[in-house]
Design a protein around this motif. Sequence first.
Motif, PDB file in Angstrom:
ATOM      1  N   GLU A 235       0.822  -1.209   0.000  1.00 28.41           N
ATOM      2  CA  GLU A 235       0.000   0.000   0.000  1.00 28.41           C
ATOM      3  C   GLU A 235       0.863   1.269   0.000  1.00 28.41           C
ATOM      4  OE1 GLU A 235      -2.493  -0.342   3.401  1.00 28.41           O
ATOM      5  OE2 GLU A 235      -3.827  -1.853   2.508  1.00 28.41           O
ATOM      6  N   ASP A 236       2.023   1.163   0.589  1.00 30.21           N
ATOM      7  CA  ASP A 236       2.916   2.325   0.667  1.00 30.21           C
ATOM      8  C   ASP A 236       3.796   2.452  -0.577  1.00 30.21           C
ATOM      9  OD1 ASP A 236       3.227   4.411   2.606  1.00 30.21           O
ATOM     10  OD2 ASP A 236       5.328   3.833   2.798  1.00 30.21           O
ATOM     11  N   GLN A 237       3.549   1.554  -1.539  1.00 31.52           N
ATOM     12  CA  GLN A 237       4.251   1.573  -2.833  1.00 31.52           C
ATOM     13  C   GLN A 237       5.775   1.467  -2.663  1.00 31.52           C
ATOM     14  OE1 GLN A 237       2.799   5.136  -4.781  1.00 31.52           O
ATOM     15  NE2 GLN A 237       0.910   4.118  -5.401  1.00 31.52           N
ATOM     16  N   LEU A 238       6.151   0.503  -1.811  1.00 33.79           N
ATOM     17  CA  LEU A 238       7.582   0.269  -1.584  1.00 33.79           C
ATOM     18  C   LEU A 238       8.253  -0.371  -2.800  1.00 33.79           C
ATOM     19  CD1 LEU A 238       8.038  -0.795   2.144  1.00 33.79           C
ATOM     20  CD2 LEU A 238       9.779   0.335   0.782  1.00 33.79           C
ATOM     21  N   THR A 239       7.447  -1.018  -3.648  1.00 31.84           N
ATOM     22  CA  THR A 239       8.011  -1.704  -4.816  1.00 31.84           C
ATOM     23  C   THR A 239       8.824  -0.753  -5.692  1.00 31.84           C
ATOM     24  OG1 THR A 239       6.159  -3.263  -4.815  1.00 31.84           O
ATOM     25  CG2 THR A 239       7.483  -3.115  -6.832  1.00 31.84           C
ATOM     26  N   SER A 240       8.249   0.408  -5.987  1.00 30.21           N
ATOM     27  CA  SER A 240       8.943   1.348  -6.877  1.00 30.21           C
ATOM     28  C   SER A 240      10.235   1.866  -6.249  1.00 30.21           C
ATOM     29  CB  SER A 240       8.019   2.524  -7.218  1.00 30.21           C
ATOM     30  OG  SER A 240       7.593   3.184  -6.034  1.00 30.21           O
ATOM     31  N   THR A 241      10.219   2.047  -4.928  1.00 28.95           N
ATOM     32  CA  THR A 241      11.425   2.518  -4.245  1.00 28.95           C
ATOM     33  C   THR A 241      12.515   1.463  -4.304  1.00 28.95           C
ATOM     34  OG1 THR A 241      10.137   3.904  -2.738  1.00 28.95           O
ATOM     35  CG2 THR A 241      12.362   3.328  -2.033  1.00 28.95           C
ATOM     36  N   LEU A 242      12.121   0.197  -4.093  1.00 24.27           N
ATOM     37  CA  LEU A 242      13.098  -0.891  -4.145  1.00 24.27           C
ATOM     38  C   LEU A 242      13.656  -1.061  -5.556  1.00 24.27           C
ATOM     39  CD1 LEU A 242      11.284  -3.525  -1.879  1.00 24.27           C
ATOM     40  CD2 LEU A 242      13.420  -2.320  -1.339  1.00 24.27           C
ATOM     41  N   GLU A 243      12.793  -0.888  -6.559  1.00 21.72           N
ATOM     42  CA  GLU A 243      13.262  -0.984  -7.954  1.00 21.72           C
ATOM     43  C   GLU A 243      14.331   0.069  -8.232  1.00 21.72           C
ATOM     44  OE1 GLU A 243       9.643  -0.560 -10.103  1.00 21.72           O
ATOM     45  OE2 GLU A 243       9.159  -2.711 -10.078  1.00 21.72           O
ATOM     46  N   ALA A 244      14.109   1.258  -7.706  1.00 21.24           N
ATOM     47  CA  ALA A 244      15.096   2.324  -7.911  1.00 21.24           C
ATOM     48  C   ALA A 244      16.408   1.993  -7.200  1.00 21.24           C
ATOM     49  CB  ALA A 244      14.536   3.649  -7.378  1.00 21.24           C
ATOM     50  N   LEU A 245      16.310   1.364  -6.015  1.00 19.54           N
ATOM     51  CA  LEU A 245      17.517   1.047  -5.242  1.00 19.54           C
ATOM     52  C   LEU A 245      18.312  -0.107  -5.852  1.00 19.54           C
ATOM     53  CD1 LEU A 245      16.138   1.391  -1.584  1.00 19.54           C
ATOM     54  CD2 LEU A 245      17.861   2.853  -2.685  1.00 19.54           C
ATOM     55  N   CYS A 246      17.685  -0.870  -6.733  1.00 19.69           N
ATOM     56  CA  CYS A 246      18.416  -1.940  -7.415  1.00 19.69           C
ATOM     57  C   CYS A 246      19.559  -1.376  -8.261  1.00 19.69           C
ATOM     58  CB  CYS A 246      17.470  -2.764  -8.300  1.00 19.69           C
ATOM     59  SG  CYS A 246      16.377  -3.840  -7.340  1.00 19.69           S
ATOM     60  N   GLY A 247      19.462  -0.099  -8.573  1.00 18.15           N
ATOM     61  CA  GLY A 247      20.528   0.541  -9.345  1.00 18.15           C
ATOM     62  C   GLY A 247      21.431   1.404  -8.466  1.00 18.15           C
ATOM     63  N   HIS A 248      21.408   1.179  -7.175  1.00 13.29           N
ATOM     64  CA  HIS A 248      22.202   1.993  -6.229  1.00 13.29           C
ATOM     65  C   HIS A 248      23.697   1.800  -6.468  1.00 13.29           C
ATOM     66  CE1 HIS A 248      23.655   3.660  -2.394  1.00 13.29           C
ATOM     67  NE2 HIS A 248      22.466   4.251  -2.303  1.00 13.29           N
ATOM     68  N   SER A 249      24.468   2.838  -6.237  1.00 16.58           N
ATOM     69  CA  SER A 249      25.910   2.788  -6.482  1.00 16.58           C
ATOM     70  C   SER A 249      26.625   1.834  -5.529  1.00 16.58           C
ATOM     71  CB  SER A 249      26.520   4.192  -6.343  1.00 16.58           C
ATOM     72  OG  SER A 249      26.257   4.719  -5.053  1.00 16.58           O
ATOM     73  N   ASN A 250      26.006   1.571  -4.388  1.00 18.21           N
ATOM     74  CA  ASN A 250      26.585   0.615  -3.439  1.00 18.21           C
ATOM     75  C   ASN A 250      26.067  -0.779  -3.762  1.00 18.21           C
ATOM     76  OD1 ASN A 250      26.451  -1.015  -0.815  1.00 18.21           O
ATOM     77  ND2 ASN A 250      27.802   0.671  -0.222  1.00 18.21           N
ATOM     78  N   ASP A 251      26.977  -1.697  -4.096  1.00 21.59           N
ATOM     79  CA  ASP A 251      26.579  -3.041  -4.531  1.00 21.59           C
ATOM     80  C   ASP A 251      25.760  -3.777  -3.481  1.00 21.59           C
ATOM     81  OD1 ASP A 251      27.787  -2.708  -6.925  1.00 21.59           O
ATOM     82  OD2 ASP A 251      29.626  -3.801  -6.424  1.00 21.59           O
ATOM     83  N   ASN A 252      26.149  -3.632  -2.210  1.00 17.30           N
ATOM     84  CA  ASN A 252      25.423  -4.340  -1.145  1.00 17.30           C
ATOM     85  C   ASN A 252      23.973  -3.870  -1.046  1.00 17.30           C
ATOM     86  OD1 ASN A 252      27.611  -5.935  -0.350  1.00 17.30           O
ATOM     87  ND2 ASN A 252      28.397  -4.359   1.030  1.00 17.30           N
ATOM     88  N   VAL A 253      23.786  -2.558  -1.161  1.00 14.18           N
ATOM     89  CA  VAL A 253      22.435  -2.006  -1.117  1.00 14.18           C
ATOM     90  C   VAL A 253      21.630  -2.509  -2.317  1.00 14.18           C
ATOM     91  CG1 VAL A 253      21.049   0.110  -1.244  1.00 14.18           C
ATOM     92  CG2 VAL A 253      23.102   0.044   0.193  1.00 14.18           C
TER      93      VAL A 253
END
Length: 517
Positions: A479-497
């Motif tokens: 409901e909080d639409q965390l999916t889109s935030t996680l999708e964006a973090l998949c491209g984070h500069s930190n590999d672990n994140v």
Amino acid sequence: MESLELHLKRLKLGDEDTEGEDEILESLGGVLQALAEDKHKASTLLAEGEILPAFGRLLQSTPACAVKAAQVLAEIAKNEEMKTPCINAGLIPILVPLLNSTNQELLLHTGRAIGRICYDNNDLQEQLVAAGVIDSLVRILSNYPDDEALVRVNLLALSNLADLDTAKEALSKTKVAEQLVHQLRQVNHHEKVEIILEVLQTLAENDESMQQLFAEGRGVIYQSVGMWLASKHTQLQLTGALAIANFARNDGNCVRMVQLGVVHQLLDLLEQHVESGDVSVQHAALSALRNLAIPVANKIQMLEEGVGKRIQMLLRSEMPPVQFKLLGTLRMLIDGQAEAAEEMGQDPTLLNRLAQWCGSKDHAGVCGEANRLLASLLRHSRSPQEVVKAIQEAQGVKHLVSMATSEHVIMQNEALIALAIASAISLENIKEAFKEAQLVQNIHKLLQSESTGPEVKYNAIGLLCSLLSSAELREEAEEDQLTSTLEALCGHSNDNVAKQALMALQILNEEPSLLGP
């Protein structure tokens, strides 16, 4: 004042040997009398008459004249407006060597004159230290320990100089501690105690001095600490606690002091001040205990000797500085100590007080330390399931959630790790508390914020992965639409994140029926 003008004229002419010693002494006595009758008017005439340079000669003439001239200067320097004229007349470099005299009366008046002229003047005080005045003052204390007036003047001088770093360095190379302790043992009035303690407290702040004064528990100051802690004199108690706190700046000293039994002396002192006691003493004693609890060997011994229980007497304190130090001391004590963390983590009195302080709006420091201790109890406990239950009963879960959004990275991580432990072992029992505290939404805010560091984001996603095993919390995430935030973090500069975000996304995209209840 006409007679004063005649006396000043005679003193000015004295350098031409027109007057004998008796006449010079008479004139100096006349100046003293005029100062006693009207200090301001006499000082004005002295300044206008440009007589001060003549004192340089008088101080270097016969012993009797030097004593009287120093006495007059000490009286002149009582007037704030006369300090600069005395300095401009070049009197300080002439006065300082007189501290090497064996004439006690000359030493007394010279000390007073120097002290008054140089009071509150950092530049001059630095010059005095550079000229070796510290050695002279300590030597006088050593040579004339029973001359009350002379001792007082020297103690005042040391007190005024002791804040300078150069003076601390100079003092560390002398035997001043022995002299101060000697004076303290035969002290007969309150003011003298105060002056001695000021110097001792300054010494207690200097690492080089501390090591010399400790001497593996054999030093003169450490040998006196027990007596000070047991004293009825608050300032003496404070000095003892400060000394212990400063001795405890390295592990070797800490271990030795715990072996020597200083911990219980500090606790005895704290018990005296529980009810409306002296805040400074409590603060210093707790600082000492916290430092002593740093080495692992000391944690074990202190806990075995019941320090954790005894120190909790201070939970009823209403003094924020004491609360702050108490919390830090308890946190240091349980660090890595699973049994102690388990025991304290199920103590309702402690947990209820912590929950109260966690919600404190007036004292951010106390609030922060209370939260950190709450998280530590959970992180270090041997049986976290029981601790989670106790914390939940004390209404502490919401504070851990709030702590996760702190502006301090270390607190964020400590809270996230504690919450991850709680969710991993008792999610079904604690999920309602998580929902009430809006944990999922708070995690989302952390992940969305650009100011959140990679380590915090990594730990936040790890906690989220654990929460997603609950259908209700998973629904909140969707409901909080965390999916889109996680999708964006998949491209984070930190590999672990990025990897952690991908894993959370996969869990979130799984069929709910596969997740269990």
